[in-house]
Design a protein around this motif. Structure first.
Motif, short mmCIF file in Angstrom:
data_model
loop_
_atom_site.label_atom_id
_atom_site.label_comp_id
_atom_site.label_asym_id
_atom_site.label_seq_id
_atom_site.Cartn_x
_atom_site.Cartn_y
_atom_site.Cartn_z
N MET A 1 1.33 79.62 -17.38
CA MET A 1 0.10 79.18 -16.78
C MET A 1 -0.96 80.22 -17.22
SD MET A 1 -0.87 77.98 -12.87
CE MET A 1 -2.55 77.92 -12.52
N ALA A 2 -2.17 79.57 -17.49
CA ALA A 2 -3.21 80.63 -17.99
C ALA A 2 -3.90 81.06 -16.78
CB ALA A 2 -4.16 79.81 -18.82
N SER A 3 -4.24 82.38 -16.88
CA SER A 3 -4.99 82.97 -15.80
C SER A 3 -6.55 82.41 -15.73
CB SER A 3 -4.75 84.59 -15.96
OG SER A 3 -5.64 85.01 -17.06
N PRO A 4 -7.12 82.64 -14.75
CA PRO A 4 -8.39 82.38 -14.60
C PRO A 4 -9.40 83.08 -15.56
CG PRO A 4 -7.87 82.68 -12.31
CD PRO A 4 -6.55 83.16 -13.38
N SER A 5 -9.09 84.38 -15.72
CA SER A 5 -10.03 84.89 -16.74
C SER A 5 -9.79 84.50 -18.20
CB SER A 5 -9.68 86.51 -16.55
OG SER A 5 -8.41 86.75 -17.01
N SER A 6 -8.49 84.07 -18.64
CA SER A 6 -8.32 83.49 -19.99
C SER A 6 -8.68 82.17 -20.05
CB SER A 6 -6.94 83.76 -20.15
OG SER A 6 -6.19 82.67 -19.53
N ASP A 7 -8.91 81.53 -18.93
CA ASP A 7 -9.47 80.20 -18.91
C ASP A 7 -11.12 80.50 -19.07
OD1 ASP A 7 -7.11 78.72 -18.63
OD2 ASP A 7 -7.50 78.53 -16.56
N GLN A 8 -11.73 81.36 -18.25
CA GLN A 8 -13.14 81.62 -18.57
C GLN A 8 -13.42 81.94 -20.09
OE1 GLN A 8 -14.29 84.93 -15.91
NE2 GLN A 8 -16.66 84.34 -16.32
N ARG A 9 -12.41 83.21 -20.51
CA ARG A 9 -12.84 83.77 -21.76
C ARG A 9 -12.92 82.63 -22.92
NH1 ARG A 9 -9.92 85.81 -25.85
NH2 ARG A 9 -10.97 87.80 -26.65
N ALA A 10 -11.79 81.73 -22.50
CA ALA A 10 -11.77 80.48 -23.54
C ALA A 10 -12.99 79.61 -23.50
CB ALA A 10 -10.53 79.70 -23.35
N ARG A 11 -13.23 79.34 -22.31
CA ARG A 11 -14.65 78.61 -22.06
C ARG A 11 -15.85 79.37 -22.76
NH1 ARG A 11 -17.28 74.19 -22.21
NH2 ARG A 11 -18.76 73.87 -20.48
N LEU A 12 -16.02 80.48 -22.44
CA LEU A 12 -17.00 81.11 -23.10
C LEU A 12 -17.13 81.28 -24.55
CD1 LEU A 12 -17.32 84.39 -20.65
CD2 LEU A 12 -18.97 82.69 -21.09
N ILE A 13 -15.76 81.50 -25.30
CA ILE A 13 -15.77 81.15 -26.84
C ILE A 13 -16.06 79.85 -27.13
CG2 ILE A 13 -14.25 81.56 -28.59
CD1 ILE A 13 -12.93 83.76 -27.12
N GLN A 14 -15.83 78.95 -26.41
CA GLN A 14 -16.18 77.61 -26.93
C GLN A 14 -17.71 77.41 -26.66
OE1 GLN A 14 -14.61 74.52 -24.27
NE2 GLN A 14 -14.67 72.99 -25.65
N LEU A 15 -18.26 77.62 -25.64
CA LEU A 15 -19.70 77.64 -25.58
C LEU A 15 -20.42 78.49 -26.38
CD1 LEU A 15 -20.14 78.02 -21.78
CD2 LEU A 15 -20.72 75.99 -22.94
N ILE A 16 -20.03 79.70 -27.02
CA ILE A 16 -20.68 80.39 -28.11
C ILE A 16 -20.48 79.53 -29.27
CG2 ILE A 16 -20.41 82.62 -29.47
CD1 ILE A 16 -19.42 83.93 -26.88
N HIS A 17 -19.47 78.97 -29.61
CA HIS A 17 -19.22 78.34 -30.90
C HIS A 17 -20.20 77.00 -30.94
CE1 HIS A 17 -15.23 80.45 -31.82
NE2 HIS A 17 -16.06 80.94 -32.44
N ILE A 18 -20.30 76.43 -29.82
CA ILE A 18 -21.09 75.16 -29.68
C ILE A 18 -22.39 75.76 -29.90
CG2 ILE A 18 -21.83 73.63 -28.04
CD1 ILE A 18 -18.92 73.40 -26.78
N GLY A 19 -22.96 76.93 -29.16
CA GLY A 19 -24.28 77.07 -29.28
C GLY A 19 -24.67 77.61 -30.59
N ALA A 20 -23.65 78.33 -31.26
CA ALA A 20 -24.10 78.61 -32.73
C ALA A 20 -24.12 77.62 -33.72
CB ALA A 20 -23.10 79.60 -33.51
N THR A 21 -23.59 76.40 -33.36
CA THR A 21 -23.41 75.40 -34.00
C THR A 21 -24.71 74.48 -33.70
OG1 THR A 21 -21.37 74.90 -34.25
CG2 THR A 21 -22.56 72.80 -34.66
N GLU A 22 -25.28 74.48 -32.51
CA GLU A 22 -26.44 73.76 -32.11
C GLU A 22 -27.58 74.38 -32.76
OE1 GLU A 22 -26.67 72.45 -28.20
OE2 GLU A 22 -24.83 71.28 -28.34
N LEU A 23 -27.69 75.72 -32.88
CA LEU A 23 -28.76 76.48 -33.42
C LEU A 23 -28.96 76.36 -34.55
CD1 LEU A 23 -28.85 79.43 -30.91
CD2 LEU A 23 -30.20 77.53 -31.02
#
Length: 143
Positions: A1-23
């Protein structure tokens, strides 16, 4: 099972990639932006960054105009409430009551409307298209 910090990390990376694409950033400008953030010490990728540094990158993207839309935002549209849409919905539910339509849902109605008019939502029907749907439902109800 993934730890909460790895879930948070994955979510942040996903948001960063979405943000770069949207910009509208291409890969080179994205990596250059990362290299220009002093706290990242020249990093050109987010793959190995810590959660605090990922938050710095996300805040940097927000400063450039990226807006994070929460997942909890309700993507459903408000139901059309003009008289023609109300009549269409009433006829659809009448067909269900008469056991001529199995699924009385708004989604099923939208699929039927799209099949007739090539328009996905009742809100987007013009008067002529709404009349076509109404007459079709009336004749179906009469059968």
């Amino acid at each position: 099972m993934a730890s909460p910090s790895s879930d948070q990390r994955a979510r942040l990376i996903q948001l960063i990639h979405i943000g770069a694409t949207e910009l509208g950033m291409d890969d080179d400008s994205y990596r250059q932006m990362l290299a220009n953030i002093p706290q990242l010490e020249g990093a050109r990728s987010v793959a190995k960054l810590s959660v605090p540094k990922l938050n710095i990158v996300l805040e940097h993207l927000k400063a450039k105009g990226f807006v994070v839309v929460p997942k909890t935002a309700n993507p459903q549209r408000k139901l059309a409430d003009d008289p023609q849409s109300k009549l269409i919905r009433h006829l659809w539910l009448s067909l269900h009551t008469a056991k001529k339509v199995r699924d009385p849902s708004e989604q099923a109605l939208a699929k039927y409307v799209a099949r007739l008019t090539k328009v996905d939502q009742l809100q987007w029907l013009d008067g002529r298209q709404a009349a076509v749907v109404i007459e079709s439902l009336k004749s179906w109800l009469e059968r």
